[in-house]
Design an enzyme around this catalytic site. Structure first.
Site, PDB file in Angstrom:
ATOM      1  N   ASP A  29      11.118   2.121   1.427  1.00 56.69           N
ATOM      2  CA  ASP A  29      11.240   1.645   0.053  1.00 56.69           C
ATOM      3  C   ASP A  29      12.664   1.914  -0.427  1.00 56.69           C
ATOM      4  OD1 ASP A  29      11.087   1.718  -2.964  1.00 56.69           O
ATOM      5  OD2 ASP A  29       8.980   1.294  -2.535  1.00 56.69           O
ATOM      6  N   ASN A  85      -0.786  -1.263  -5.750  1.00 59.09           N
ATOM      7  CA  ASN A  85      -0.784  -1.811  -7.102  1.00 59.09           C
ATOM      8  C   ASN A  85      -1.303  -3.244  -7.018  1.00 59.09           C
ATOM      9  OD1 ASN A  85       0.464   0.570  -7.967  1.00 59.09           O
ATOM     10  ND2 ASN A  85       2.489  -0.268  -7.590  1.00 59.09           N
ATOM     11  N   GLN A  92       2.238  -3.970  -9.958  1.00 61.73           N
ATOM     12  CA  GLN A  92       2.739  -4.656  -8.764  1.00 61.73           C
ATOM     13  C   GLN A  92       3.984  -5.460  -9.135  1.00 61.73           C
ATOM     14  OE1 GLN A  92      -0.142  -7.222  -6.864  1.00 61.73           O
ATOM     15  NE2 GLN A  92       1.227  -7.695  -5.158  1.00 61.73           N
ATOM     16  N   VAL A  94       6.149  -6.981  -6.593  1.00 62.47           N
ATOM     17  CA  VAL A  94       6.363  -8.078  -5.648  1.00 62.47           C
ATOM     18  C   VAL A  94       5.006  -8.705  -5.353  1.00 62.47           C
ATOM     19  CG1 VAL A  94       7.205  -8.705  -3.340  1.00 62.47           C
ATOM     20  CG2 VAL A  94       8.363  -6.902  -4.631  1.00 62.47           C
ATOM     21  N   HIS A  98       0.957  -5.041  -0.512  1.00 62.19           N
ATOM     22  CA  HIS A  98       1.657  -3.976   0.190  1.00 62.19           C
ATOM     23  C   HIS A  98       1.038  -2.628  -0.131  1.00 62.19           C
ATOM     24  CE1 HIS A  98       3.807  -4.623  -3.624  1.00 62.19           C
ATOM     25  NE2 HIS A  98       4.210  -3.361  -3.575  1.00 62.19           N
ATOM     26  N   HIS A 100       1.839   1.422  -0.308  1.00 63.01           N
ATOM     27  CA  HIS A 100       2.863   2.457  -0.382  1.00 63.01           C
ATOM     28  C   HIS A 100       2.355   3.672   0.391  1.00 63.01           C
ATOM     29  CE1 HIS A 100       5.344   0.772  -3.728  1.00 63.01           C
ATOM     30  NE2 HIS A 100       4.201   0.146  -4.002  1.00 63.01           N
TER      31      HIS A 100
END
Length: 108
Positions: A29, A85, A92, A94, A98, A100
């Protein structure tokens, strides 16, 4: 609209990739919130958890199994956090599913 994650998948923009296979990849990240902060993403474009279909179960399972292996490789044997998210209201940023992976490597 092509997301930044799709551009990373397609190698159009650089990322510090730490894992990749035919279904997913993991990269650091750019705004880490922990000593280890990686994003694990499916290569299939799925907007969010809310956009999963019945057929996406094996892919999501694969991503989570890969995440577990990556966590071990990153020295997170003592534990780690996984966060997802969902949607703009859920934080969220993007619109590509995904996970994390956050943690601190164990010290010996």
């Amino acid at each position: 609209m092509t997301t930044i994650f799709k551009k990373i998948i397609d190698k159009e923009i650089p990322a510090e990739i730490v894992y990749e296979d035919d279904q997913c990849l993991a990269f650091k990240d750019i705004h880490p919130k922990a000593p280890v902060h990686l994003l694990v993403i499916p290569k299939k474009e799925i907007v969010s958890l809310a956009h999963l279909s019945e057929g996406d179960g094996p892919l999501v399972g694969h991503c989570l199994v890969a995440l577990s292996r990556i966590a071990a490789e990153q020295g997170l044997a003592d534990g780690y956090k996984v966060a997802v998210n969902c949607g703009e209201a859920g934080g969220q940023e993007v619109p590509h599913l995904h996970f994390h992976l956050l943690g601190t490597p164990a010290t010996k």
